[in-house]
Scaffold this motif. Sequence first.
Motif, PDB file in Angstrom:
ATOM      1  N   LEU A 142       0.834  -1.214   0.000  1.00 14.86           N
ATOM      2  CA  LEU A 142       0.000   0.000   0.000  1.00 14.86           C
ATOM      3  C   LEU A 142       0.863   1.255   0.000  1.00 14.86           C
ATOM      4  O   LEU A 142       0.578   2.223  -0.718  1.00 14.86           O
ATOM      5  CB  LEU A 142      -0.910   0.014   1.231  1.00 14.86           C
ATOM      6  CG  LEU A 142      -2.339  -0.418   0.993  1.00 14.86           C
ATOM      7  CD1 LEU A 142      -3.051  -0.673   2.291  1.00 14.86           C
ATOM      8  CD2 LEU A 142      -3.068   0.614   0.184  1.00 14.86           C
ATOM      9  N   THR A 143       1.914   1.242   0.797  1.00 12.82           N
ATOM     10  CA  THR A 143       2.839   2.379   0.852  1.00 12.82           C
ATOM     11  C   THR A 143       3.499   2.599  -0.499  1.00 12.82           C
ATOM     12  O   THR A 143       3.589   3.734  -0.979  1.00 12.82           O
ATOM     13  CB  THR A 143       3.906   2.129   1.938  1.00 12.82           C
ATOM     14  OG1 THR A 143       3.266   1.868   3.167  1.00 12.82           O
ATOM     15  CG2 THR A 143       4.823   3.318   2.080  1.00 12.82           C
ATOM     16  N   LEU A 144       3.957   1.522  -1.112  1.00 11.51           N
ATOM     17  CA  LEU A 144       4.621   1.616  -2.419  1.00 11.51           C
ATOM     18  C   LEU A 144       3.678   2.147  -3.485  1.00 11.51           C
ATOM     19  O   LEU A 144       4.030   3.058  -4.248  1.00 11.51           O
ATOM     20  CB  LEU A 144       5.165   0.246  -2.822  1.00 11.51           C
ATOM     21  CG  LEU A 144       5.778   0.150  -4.217  1.00 11.51           C
ATOM     22  CD1 LEU A 144       7.021   1.028  -4.301  1.00 11.51           C
ATOM     23  CD2 LEU A 144       6.114  -1.288  -4.553  1.00 11.51           C
ATOM     24  N   ILE A 145       2.472   1.602  -3.540  1.00 14.32           N
ATOM     25  CA  ILE A 145       1.504   2.035  -4.566  1.00 14.32           C
ATOM     26  C   ILE A 145       1.102   3.484  -4.346  1.00 14.32           C
ATOM     27  O   ILE A 145       1.050   4.279  -5.295  1.00 14.32           O
ATOM     28  CB  ILE A 145       0.277   1.092  -4.565  1.00 14.32           C
ATOM     29  CG1 ILE A 145       0.693  -0.272  -5.097  1.00 14.32           C
ATOM     30  CG2 ILE A 145      -0.844   1.682  -5.391  1.00 14.32           C
ATOM     31  CD1 ILE A 145      -0.366  -1.340  -4.946  1.00 14.32           C
ATOM     32  N   THR A 146       0.856   3.863  -3.098  1.00 11.55           N
ATOM     33  CA  THR A 146       0.461   5.247  -2.800  1.00 11.55           C
ATOM     34  C   THR A 146       1.573   6.220  -3.159  1.00 11.55           C
ATOM     35  O   THR A 146       1.326   7.249  -3.795  1.00 11.55           O
ATOM     36  CB  THR A 146       0.096   5.396  -1.309  1.00 11.55           C
ATOM     37  OG1 THR A 146      -0.930   4.466  -0.995  1.00 11.55           O
ATOM     38  CG2 THR A 146      -0.363   6.799  -1.002  1.00 11.55           C
ATOM     39  N   ALA A 147       2.792   5.901  -2.778  1.00 10.62           N
ATOM     40  CA  ALA A 147       3.923   6.785  -3.080  1.00 10.62           C
ATOM     41  C   ALA A 147       4.157   6.880  -4.585  1.00 10.62           C
ATOM     42  O   ALA A 147       4.424   7.966  -5.122  1.00 10.62           O
ATOM     43  CB  ALA A 147       5.180   6.288  -2.375  1.00 10.62           C
ATOM     44  N   ALA A 148       4.046   5.763  -5.294  1.00 10.39           N
ATOM     45  CA  ALA A 148       4.255   5.766  -6.746  1.00 10.39           C
ATOM     46  C   ALA A 148       3.178   6.584  -7.454  1.00 10.39           C
ATOM     47  O   ALA A 148       3.479   7.366  -8.368  1.00 10.39           O
ATOM     48  CB  ALA A 148       4.285   4.338  -7.278  1.00 10.39           C
ATOM     49  N   VAL A 149       1.933   6.413  -7.041  1.00 14.56           N
ATOM     50  CA  VAL A 149       0.832   7.156  -7.670  1.00 14.56           C
ATOM     51  C   VAL A 149       0.970   8.650  -7.402  1.00 14.56           C
ATOM     52  O   VAL A 149       0.848   9.478  -8.319  1.00 14.56           O
ATOM     53  CB  VAL A 149      -0.541   6.616  -7.181  1.00 14.56           C
ATOM     54  CG1 VAL A 149      -1.661   7.563  -7.574  1.00 14.56           C
ATOM     55  CG2 VAL A 149      -0.790   5.238  -7.757  1.00 14.56           C
ATOM     56  N   LEU A 150       1.254   9.016  -6.160  1.00  8.72           N
ATOM     57  CA  LEU A 150       1.382  10.441  -5.835  1.00  8.72           C
ATOM     58  C   LEU A 150       2.608  11.072  -6.497  1.00  8.72           C
ATOM     59  O   LEU A 150       2.532  12.200  -6.991  1.00  8.72           O
ATOM     60  CB  LEU A 150       1.423  10.635  -4.317  1.00  8.72           C
ATOM     61  CG  LEU A 150       0.116  10.358  -3.581  1.00  8.72           C
ATOM     62  CD1 LEU A 150       0.313  10.479  -2.087  1.00  8.72           C
ATOM     63  CD2 LEU A 150      -0.982  11.280  -4.061  1.00  8.72           C
TER      64      LEU A 150
END
Length: 155
Positions: A56-64
Amino acid sequence: MDWISISLLLLFGLLFLLAEVLFIPGTTLVGLVGFALLATGIWFGYRDLGSTAGHLTLITAAVLASLILYIGLRPKNLHKFALTDTNTTTVRDARRPDIEPGTVGRTLSALRPAGTALFDDDRREVVTRGEFLAAGTVVRVLGIEQNRIVVEQSA
């Protein structure tokens, strides 16, 4: 580390990335610091919170981060920061003289050999070919040499 520390690492990483893209582009140091904070936050997310929270952290950081890069690097947004005004003013070029050879005027100051002369209400810096002339002397323009108006005493 708890989730607040990881969230702060990610937040500051995104803020540094935003600053790199929008406010100080080209420095790369701020962008590298932002990327390092993001990577550290993601790594701590996997290590301390587990793989689900890490994903979740990886996906959120990548999207933002992708959103910041997309919005910041759009030509429409870059156009707001670019200088688009065109300078159309002109400068009087000394190579195109406005005082023609043969023009008569009078000196306002003593020419030793340089000084000031008045030609039809226009004050100009003038030089002689070495002779000294008193103030109030009538002079005639010989020509313009190397951006200087050369005069002699008029007979």
